[in-house]
Design an enzyme around this catalytic site. Structure first.
Site, PDB file in Angstrom:
ATOM      1  N   ARG A 341      58.743  62.162  32.178  1.00 47.57           N
ATOM      2  CA  ARG A 341      59.906  62.513  32.262  1.00 47.57           C
ATOM      3  C   ARG A 341      60.573  61.912  33.768  1.00 47.57           C
ATOM      4  O   ARG A 341      59.941  61.936  34.614  1.00 47.57           O
ATOM      5  CB  ARG A 341      60.266  64.047  32.395  1.00 47.57           C
ATOM      6  N   GLU A 441      68.434  70.140  26.103  1.00 49.57           N
ATOM      7  CA  GLU A 441      68.170  71.413  26.964  1.00 49.57           C
ATOM      8  C   GLU A 441      69.453  71.988  27.417  1.00 49.57           C
ATOM      9  O   GLU A 441      69.663  72.754  28.392  1.00 49.57           O
ATOM     10  CB  GLU A 441      67.042  71.330  28.284  1.00 49.57           C
ATOM     11  N   ASN A 464      63.422  76.430  28.675  1.00 49.23           N
ATOM     12  CA  ASN A 464      63.493  76.943  29.823  1.00 49.23           C
ATOM     13  C   ASN A 464      65.139  77.016  30.355  1.00 49.23           C
ATOM     14  O   ASN A 464      65.650  77.865  30.691  1.00 49.23           O
ATOM     15  CB  ASN A 464      62.798  76.377  30.956  1.00 49.23           C
ATOM     16  N   ASP A 465      65.624  75.688  30.108  1.00 50.45           N
ATOM     17  CA  ASP A 465      67.029  75.493  30.570  1.00 50.45           C
ATOM     18  C   ASP A 465      67.773  75.710  29.443  1.00 50.45           C
ATOM     19  O   ASP A 465      68.927  76.353  29.654  1.00 50.45           O
ATOM     20  CB  ASP A 465      67.275  74.021  30.930  1.00 50.45           C
ATOM     21  N   ARG A 475      67.931  81.071  35.314  1.00 43.29           N
ATOM     22  CA  ARG A 475      66.609  81.450  34.992  1.00 43.29           C
ATOM     23  C   ARG A 475      65.627  81.714  36.209  1.00 43.29           C
ATOM     24  O   ARG A 475      64.575  82.151  35.849  1.00 43.29           O
ATOM     25  CB  ARG A 475      65.952  80.148  34.081  1.00 43.29           C
ATOM     26  N   CYS A 512      58.860  71.571  24.980  1.00 45.43           N
ATOM     27  CA  CYS A 512      58.070  71.345  26.086  1.00 45.43           C
ATOM     28  C   CYS A 512      58.525  72.643  26.929  1.00 45.43           C
ATOM     29  O   CYS A 512      57.788  72.579  28.231  1.00 45.43           O
ATOM     30  CB  CYS A 512      57.927  70.270  26.888  1.00 45.43           C
TER      31      CYS A 512
END
Ligand code: PEP
Ligand code: MG
Length: 591
Positions: A341, A441, A464-465, A475, A512
């Site tokens: 990434r 995301e 997560n985001d 978060r 992911c």
């Protein structure tokens, strides 16, 4: 006082990284220094100035020592930042102004240093010039060290931390966590933090047990107090009784036994009982030994968070240095794929270098990831060339973070094309068919996934985001951690919509974010149609073990049921029941 005579206190926080340990605490407080202010008579001013000289001497020695250490470990170029720090200590105007401040104000030296530095910083901060911005950071760093020396605080570095301590802090930055050494630090526990903060993610990657979000543990613990950390359940026990320690000795054994059961199946195929294959890959930070990734049974790397390399070195490594790191993983893991990434600095991962504005009021919605890279195309292209070059040593894919819509994806692809052209003109090899993915995301990307899918080869959903942006829940904020719900109906529906959009256009969709490594959610994600899950290495064996006990059709039925529910609680209970039905027979600790 012996441990057993102090009252035992059990504190509940957020289980951030698994493991049970006990040992002496090390209190590491980072809040702004409180600068004392008191009058100094004229005859004592000489003493204040002598203290000032002594502190400058100490500060110079400390910075020189760090400079030499960095030069030895990383090379002279990386050490140059500390030359700039040394220059601040030689700044004649700054020193003279401080002496005058002592003479004119009649106040103590700490206060005077602080006053002068604050004036400098205020004057410089308003100037929009890259060189000046760098100087502001240098002055801030050096003055902090100088003030700590004046106030008699010990010089601190995680590297020098005595063996076997548990760090107790308000919070650790991802860059501090990146410097932790598993061999030195037993665990860490913090007032702040959440399950998906990058500090927590790094703790799992380096396999250091951690409990975060404890609110006030720094108020309750002193250095050298004995504490017990249960990173599985998110508990911290102050002054544990002998009975508690004994019980935890057993729990530790049970956990290790369970881990051995999971690990026994780590090298078996990742497939459901009915033989449906699932790709399970690892999320890495670039400091994991490649053999550890394969030992846990991963089929390659699904997310290489490259910014961790930058954070560990507190610098922007150039093309060559990055190429070495990427090539190492690509070669070692070949023929398994490595999805690299591009930089995702910003958000909770800044705090170094001068590219980032200080105190962005909303850093997670600020100058982050692809936004940064599209502005600083020199840094971006250095990285893209390094990744491209590594692609001739194995199977590499590139993934862009924080894509918010089609124009951004196209812009990133444009820079990638330039990087390819540069390598071609240099005559350097790379995989011309390299696969490109977009992280999904941000809700705007999720809603336009059909458009994005036309221009990339795969999607990876960063839950997560995605969750924080969908639910408007920061978060990393422990006060609203209960509102951060992967089990929110909107989140589950959104994931399903992205998977369907990707599949409709014929591209695979993986997950992911941390949801993929959570045994409660992994079967659901497979049931929703995810093609691969990318997980922290240490969590992978359990997920593989669980999925090998599940029929694909059961996971699909679970997904079909859950997607109809309108409230998070029912979803949670349904997932929990599914989990218990499948693993309770071997996991004595699940209740
Ligand atoms: C995510 O957002 O889910 C993700 C995997 O990226 P990161 O945690 O690094 O932001
Ligand atoms: Mg993300």
């Amino acid at each position: 006082m012996p441990t057993s005579e102090k009252e035992e206190i059990v504190l509940r926080g957020i289980a951030a990284s698994p493991g049970v340990v006990h040992g002496p605490a090390f209190l590491f407080l980072q809040k702004e220094l409180e600068i004392p202010s008191y009058e100094v008579s004229q005859e004592n001013q000489g003493y204040e100035l002598a203290r000032f000289e002594q502190a400058i001497l100490e500060t110079r020695m400390q910075i020189s020592a760090i400079r030499n250490e960095i030069a030895e470990e990383l090379g002279d170029e990386e050490a140059q930042i500390f030359d700039a720090h040394l220059l601040v200590l030689d700044d004649k105007a700054l020193l003279e102004e401080t002496v005058l401040e002592v003479q004119n104000s009649g106040l103590n030296i700490e206060y005077c240093v602080h006053q002068v530095i604050t004036r400098y910083l205020e004057a410089f901060s308003s100037i929009d010039d890259d060189y000046i911005k760098e100087r502001v950071t240098d002055i801030r760093d050096v003055s902090r060290r100088l003030l700590r020396n004046l106030m008699g605080y010990a010089d601190f570095s995680f590297k020098k931390l005595a063996q076997g301590r548990i760090i107790v802090s308000e919070d650790l930055t991802p860059s501090e966590t990146a410097c932790l050494d598993k061999g030195t630090v037993l665990a860490f526990v913090t007032d702040e933090g959440s399950r998906t903060s990058h500090t927590t993610i790094m703790a799992r990657s380096i396999e250091v047990p951690a409990v975060v979000g404890l609110h006030d543990i720094t108020q309750r613990v002193h250095s050298d107090d004995t504490i017990l950390v249960d990173g599985y359940e998110g508990l911290v026990i102050l002054n544990p009784t002998d009975e508690r320690l004994h019980r935890y000795g057993q729990i530790k054994l049970e956990r290790e036994h369970l881990q051995q059961i999971f690990q026994r199946e780590a090298s078996l195929p990742a497939e459901t009982i009915d033989g449906h294959s699932i790709v399970l890959m690892s999320n890495i930070e670039g400091n994991e030994p490649p053999d550890q990734i394969t030992r846990y049974g991963a089929q390659g790397v699904g997310l290489f968070r490259t910014e961790s390399i930058f954070l560990r070195d507190q610098s922007f490594p150039g093309e060559e240095a990055q190429f070495k790191v990427y090539r190492h993983y690509v070669e070692e893991l070949s023929p398994q794929p490595v999805i690299i990434r591009t930089l995702d600095l910003g958000g909770d991962k800044s705090g170094f270098g001068d590219y980032f504005p200080d105190n962005e009021s909303n850093p997670f919605m600020g100058f982050r990831a692809i936004r940064f890279c599209l502005k600083h195309t020199d840094v971006f292209k250095d990285q893209l060339r390094a990744i491209l070059r590594s692609s001739s040593y194995g199977k590499v894919k590139i993934m862009f973070p924080m894509i918010s819509g089609l124009p951004e994806l196209l812009a990133a692809l444009g820079v990638l094309e330039e990087a390819k052209q540069e390598l071609l003109s240099r005559g350097q090899a790379f995989d011309p068919h390299i696969r490109i993915g977009s992280m999904i995301e941000i809700p705007s990307a999720a809603y336009t996934a059909d458009l994005l899918a036309e221009h990339c080869h795969f999607f990876s959903i960063g839950t997560n985001d995605l969750i924080q942006y969908m639910l408007a829940v920061d978060r990393v904020n422990d006060r609203i951690a209960h509102l951060y719900e992967p089990n929110h109906p909107a989140v589950i529906r959104m994931i399903k919509a992205v998977i369907d959009a990707g599949h409709k256009k014929g591209i695979p969709v993986g997950i992911c974010g941390e949801m993929a490594g959570d045994p409660l959610y992994a079967p659901l994600l497979i049931g929703l149609g995810a093609d691969d899950l990318s997980i922290a290495p240490v969590c992978l064996p359990e997920i593989k073990y669980l999925l090998r006990k599940v029929h694909k059709s059961e996971a699909e039925q679970l997904a079909a049921k859950v997607i109809e529910f309108g409230d998070s609680k029912t979803i949670f209970e349904t997932l929990r029941k599914f989990y218990l039905d499948h693993v309770n027979q071997v996991n004595p600790n699940v209740s």
